[in-house]
Every structure is written in structure tokens, then in C-alpha cells.
Design a protein around this motif. Structure first.
Motif, PDB file in Angstrom:
ATOM      1  N   TYR A 234       0.853  -1.039  -0.059  1.00 45.08           N
ATOM      2  CA  TYR A 234      -0.057   0.193  -0.177  1.00 45.08           C
ATOM      3  C   TYR A 234       0.703   1.093   0.003  1.00 45.08           C
ATOM      4  CZ  TYR A 234      -3.414  -3.305   1.344  1.00 45.08           C
ATOM      5  OH  TYR A 234      -4.376  -4.532   1.294  1.00 45.08           O
ATOM      6  N   CYS A 235       0.225   2.224  -0.477  1.00 42.30           N
ATOM      7  CA  CYS A 235       0.821   3.455  -0.699  1.00 42.30           C
ATOM      8  C   CYS A 235      -0.143   4.718  -0.036  1.00 42.30           C
ATOM      9  CB  CYS A 235       1.302   3.805  -2.016  1.00 42.30           C
ATOM     10  SG  CYS A 235       2.060   5.436  -2.522  1.00 42.30           S
ATOM     11  N   ASN A 236      -0.029   5.237   0.707  1.00 41.58           N
ATOM     12  CA  ASN A 236      -0.994   5.989   1.295  1.00 41.58           C
ATOM     13  C   ASN A 236      -0.673   7.692   1.643  1.00 41.58           C
ATOM     14  OD1 ASN A 236      -3.226   4.090   1.793  1.00 41.58           O
ATOM     15  ND2 ASN A 236      -1.728   3.294   3.070  1.00 41.58           N
ATOM     16  N   SER A 237      -1.553   8.645   1.353  1.00 43.38           N
ATOM     17  CA  SER A 237      -0.997   9.938   1.812  1.00 43.38           C
ATOM     18  C   SER A 237      -2.390  10.617   2.170  1.00 43.38           C
ATOM     19  CB  SER A 237      -0.459  10.504   0.598  1.00 43.38           C
ATOM     20  OG  SER A 237      -0.462  11.959   0.804  1.00 43.38           O
ATOM     21  N   SER A 238      -2.358  11.601   2.922  1.00 44.16           N
ATOM     22  CA  SER A 238      -3.323  12.589   2.957  1.00 44.16           C
ATOM     23  C   SER A 238      -3.572  13.606   2.008  1.00 44.16           C
ATOM     24  CB  SER A 238      -3.206  13.281   4.533  1.00 44.16           C
ATOM     25  OG  SER A 238      -2.173  14.002   4.345  1.00 44.16           O
ATOM     26  N   SER A 239      -2.576  13.730   1.130  1.00 46.97           N
ATOM     27  CA  SER A 239      -2.818  14.736  -0.122  1.00 46.97           C
ATOM     28  C   SER A 239      -3.327  14.046  -1.290  1.00 46.97           C
ATOM     29  CB  SER A 239      -1.104  15.126  -0.145  1.00 46.97           C
ATOM     30  OG  SER A 239      -0.683  15.743   0.902  1.00 46.97           O
ATOM     31  N   VAL A 240      -3.754  14.983  -2.289  1.00 49.82           N
ATOM     32  CA  VAL A 240      -4.213  14.673  -3.473  1.00 49.82           C
ATOM     33  C   VAL A 240      -3.088  14.535  -4.541  1.00 49.82           C
ATOM     34  CG1 VAL A 240      -5.923  14.935  -5.319  1.00 49.82           C
ATOM     35  CG2 VAL A 240      -6.769  15.254  -3.158  1.00 49.82           C
ATOM     36  N   PHE A 241      -2.712  13.574  -5.136  1.00 47.82           N
ATOM     37  CA  PHE A 241      -1.835  13.555  -6.341  1.00 47.82           C
ATOM     38  C   PHE A 241      -2.539  13.812  -7.615  1.00 47.82           C
ATOM     39  CE2 PHE A 241       1.846  13.253  -3.764  1.00 47.82           C
ATOM     40  CZ  PHE A 241       1.382  12.426  -2.584  1.00 47.82           C
ATOM     41  N   SER A 242      -1.610  14.393  -8.753  1.00 51.86           N
ATOM     42  CA  SER A 242      -2.396  14.158  -9.877  1.00 51.86           C
ATOM     43  C   SER A 242      -2.097  13.063 -10.688  1.00 51.86           C
ATOM     44  CB  SER A 242      -1.621  15.518 -10.722  1.00 51.86           C
ATOM     45  OG  SER A 242      -0.227  15.210 -11.079  1.00 51.86           O
ATOM     46  N   SER A 243      -1.087  12.343 -10.201  1.00 51.10           N
ATOM     47  CA  SER A 243      -0.873  11.022 -10.839  1.00 51.10           C
ATOM     48  C   SER A 243      -0.091  10.046  -9.897  1.00 51.10           C
ATOM     49  CB  SER A 243      -0.085  11.100 -12.069  1.00 51.10           C
ATOM     50  OG  SER A 243       1.162  11.386 -11.861  1.00 51.10           O
ATOM     51  N   LEU A 244       0.160   8.770 -10.084  1.00 54.35           N
ATOM     52  CA  LEU A 244       1.018   8.233  -9.056  1.00 54.35           C
ATOM     53  C   LEU A 244       1.760   7.185  -9.831  1.00 54.35           C
ATOM     54  CD1 LEU A 244       0.318   7.351  -5.632  1.00 54.35           C
ATOM     55  CD2 LEU A 244       1.415   5.310  -6.810  1.00 54.35           C
ATOM     56  N   GLN A 245       2.898   6.866  -9.538  1.00 51.09           N
ATOM     57  CA  GLN A 245       3.818   5.885 -10.110  1.00 51.09           C
ATOM     58  C   GLN A 245       4.256   4.749  -9.148  1.00 51.09           C
ATOM     59  OE1 GLN A 245       6.750   8.472 -11.995  1.00 51.09           O
ATOM     60  NE2 GLN A 245       5.685   8.653 -13.855  1.00 51.09           N
ATOM     61  N   TRP A 246       4.418   3.632  -9.838  1.00 54.19           N
ATOM     62  CA  TRP A 246       5.086   2.592  -9.098  1.00 54.19           C
ATOM     63  C   TRP A 246       6.537   2.162  -9.875  1.00 54.19           C
ATOM     64  CZ3 TRP A 246       3.827   0.458  -4.532  1.00 54.19           C
ATOM     65  CH2 TRP A 246       2.728   0.554  -4.006  1.00 54.19           C
ATOM     66  N   TYR A 247       7.637   2.046  -9.022  1.00 49.90           N
ATOM     67  CA  TYR A 247       8.688   1.632  -9.545  1.00 49.90           C
ATOM     68  C   TYR A 247       9.417   0.423  -8.853  1.00 49.90           C
ATOM     69  CZ  TYR A 247       9.401   6.333 -11.718  1.00 49.90           C
ATOM     70  OH  TYR A 247       9.330   7.461 -12.426  1.00 49.90           O
ATOM     71  N   ARG A 248      10.007  -0.212  -9.552  1.00 51.04           N
ATOM     72  CA  ARG A 248      10.799  -1.685  -8.593  1.00 51.04           C
ATOM     73  C   ARG A 248      12.242  -1.411  -8.888  1.00 51.04           C
ATOM     74  NH1 ARG A 248       9.019  -6.983 -10.893  1.00 51.04           N
ATOM     75  NH2 ARG A 248      10.766  -6.543 -12.476  1.00 51.04           N
ATOM     76  N   GLN A 249      12.835  -1.388  -7.851  1.00 43.70           N
ATOM     77  CA  GLN A 249      14.561  -1.256  -7.765  1.00 43.70           C
ATOM     78  C   GLN A 249      15.023  -2.582  -7.207  1.00 43.70           C
ATOM     79  OE1 GLN A 249      15.745   1.861  -4.949  1.00 43.70           O
ATOM     80  NE2 GLN A 249      17.674   2.127  -6.372  1.00 43.70           N
ATOM     81  N   GLU A 250      15.920  -3.130  -8.048  1.00 44.26           N
ATOM     82  CA  GLU A 250      16.928  -4.277  -7.610  1.00 44.26           C
ATOM     83  C   GLU A 250      18.246  -3.723  -7.155  1.00 44.26           C
ATOM     84  OE1 GLU A 250      16.764  -7.205 -10.795  1.00 44.26           O
ATOM     85  OE2 GLU A 250      14.664  -6.965 -11.226  1.00 44.26           O
ATOM     86  N   PRO A 251      18.564  -4.764  -6.192  1.00 50.37           N
ATOM     87  CA  PRO A 251      20.019  -4.158  -5.625  1.00 50.37           C
ATOM     88  C   PRO A 251      21.099  -3.852  -6.738  1.00 50.37           C
ATOM     89  CG  PRO A 251      18.959  -6.405  -4.874  1.00 50.37           C
ATOM     90  CD  PRO A 251      18.230  -6.101  -5.636  1.00 50.37           C
TER      91      PRO A 251
END
Lengths: 116, 111
Positions: free
Chosen positions: B22-39
């Protein structure tokens, strides 16, 4: 298409020494970012360039950090003098603005800095 | 100051199980992105969600943007060891579109 290039990949220095990181963005990308990522945290934006102008450097510790992007292509980030708390991964990213809210940032592999 | 909180911070499960982060905020975002980072690598963009309530699927990964554009979730079905990595969400601020980053969820899938 070549990705974002960064060098060096690793650097170990002693506190109070200086260090410089280099970034070559994807060809044609006007926007370049430098991030600091401390272990266990998300990336923190240090500075954003649009071509060779600074868009945002509000979180850059200007007493010790400096960055430049001459000719709007390559960029260097310098730390002088380094402190222990500067130990982190320094990520460079670039983007080609398509629509502002759908901008995709492409990241380099990062430079891992250890300050002893 | 806008903040994005990710949960859990760490998750270790067996191959084949399902999971949601989950990704939570009290603020509104115009868009949201998900990234994956490997070592040893930089983050790689997985998806961008723009519309409240939007659902996007990427093979076994399902991303949802909350109706109010304040939160997002990532659901993985039948997790595989190749899904191991740090999953980061980043929201674009409505005022200036600067990305606000979460601290990430470190995911380990055991064979």
C-alpha cells in the motif's frame, strides 16, 4: 537506446574530503535529476535541471553540495567537504517531458558513496 | 509537506502466494507511479495511474489508484522469486508535478 550512465559506481572517501559524480542522460532528454537515496529510504530529490537551467534545488545542501549541467547534457554533482551522513546512493535520472503528469524518469545505476 | 507512506516496509513470503502493498497519503496527487528497484540498480518504472479509481494490470501485477487520488495499492498474484525487489511509489504533486517518493516496500519471494 543507451540508458543513463553514471560514474564511478562506487566511491570510498574519508570525511572532509571532496568527491564528484558524473551523469550522462539519455540522448534528447531535457530534464535531469540528482537524487540521494539513503539505505532503507526512498530517493530524495537534490536538484532538477531543465536543459542547463536549475528548476528545483530546494533540498540541495548548498554549503557543501554543488551541481552543474554545462551545455544541457552531462552533469556533475560535487560534495565538498563530505560528512559521514552523506553516505548513500546518488542516483541520476533523466526524462523527456511528454505530458507533465505522465513524465517517466529513467534512472542510472547510481554511485554508492561511503564516507569513513 | 506532502508525504507518502508505504506499508509494509518489509515482506517475505513463499513463491506462489499473493500479496498487496500500500501507498497512502493525506494529499491528493495528479498521478502516481510505481517503480521497482533491484539491488545495485536504479528504480525502473512499472506503471503510471492518473484517474481516480483506475486499475492497471501488468501480467500478475495489479495497480489501483484510489478514488480520491490519495492512495494506491499494488497486488501481486502468485508471486515469483523474480518479483523480489524494492517497490517504490511516487506521487506527482498537484501544484508543481514534482514527484514525492515513498520509502519503499522491500519484497523477498522465497523459492
Amino acid at each position: 537506446e543507451a540508458g543513463v550512465a553514471q560514474s564511478p559506481r562506487y566511491k570510498i572517501i574519508e570525511k572532509r574530503q571532496s568527491v564528484a559524480f558524473w551523469c550522462n542522460p539519455i540522448s534528447g532528454h531535457a530534464t535531469l535529476y540528482w537524487y540521494q537515496q539513503i539505505l532503507g529510504q526512498g530517493p530524495k530529490l537534490l536538484i532538477q535541471f531543465q536543459n542547463n537551467g536549475v528548476v528545483d534545488d530546494s533540498q540541495l545542501p548548498k554549503d557543501r553540495f554543488s551541481a552543474e549541467r554545462l551545455k544541457g547534457v552531462d552533469s556533475t554533482l560535487k560534495i565538498q567537504p563530505a560528512k559521514l551522513e552523506d553516505s548513500a546512493v546518488y542516483l541520476c535520472a533523466s526524462s523527456f517531458p511528454r505530458g507533465v503528469y505522465q513524465e517517466t524518469q529513467y534512472f542510472g545505476p547510481g554511485t554508492r558513496l561511503l564516507v569513513l | 509537506t506532502q508525504l507518502l507512506e508505504q506499508s509494509p516496509q518489509f515482506l517475505s513470503i513463499q513463491e506462489g502466494e499473493n500479496l498487496t502493498v500500500y501507498c497512502n497519503s493525506s494529499s491528493v496527487f495528479s498521478s502516481l507511479q510505481w517503480y521497482r528497484q533491484e539491488p545495485g540498480e536504479g528504480p525502473v518504472l512499472l506503471v503510471t495511474v492518473v484517474t481516480g479509481g483506475e486499475v492497471k494490470k501488468l501480467k500478475r501485477l495489479t495497480f489501483q489508484f484510489g478514488d480520491a487520488r490519495k492512495d494506491s495499492s499494488l497486488h501481486i498474484t502468485a508471486a515469483q522469486p523474480g518479483d523480489t525487489g524494492l517497490y517504490l511509489c511516487a506521487g506527482a504533486a498537484e501544484s508543481n508535478y514534482q514527484l514525492i517518493w515513498g520509502a519503499g516496500t522491500k519484497l523477498i519471494i522465497k523459492p
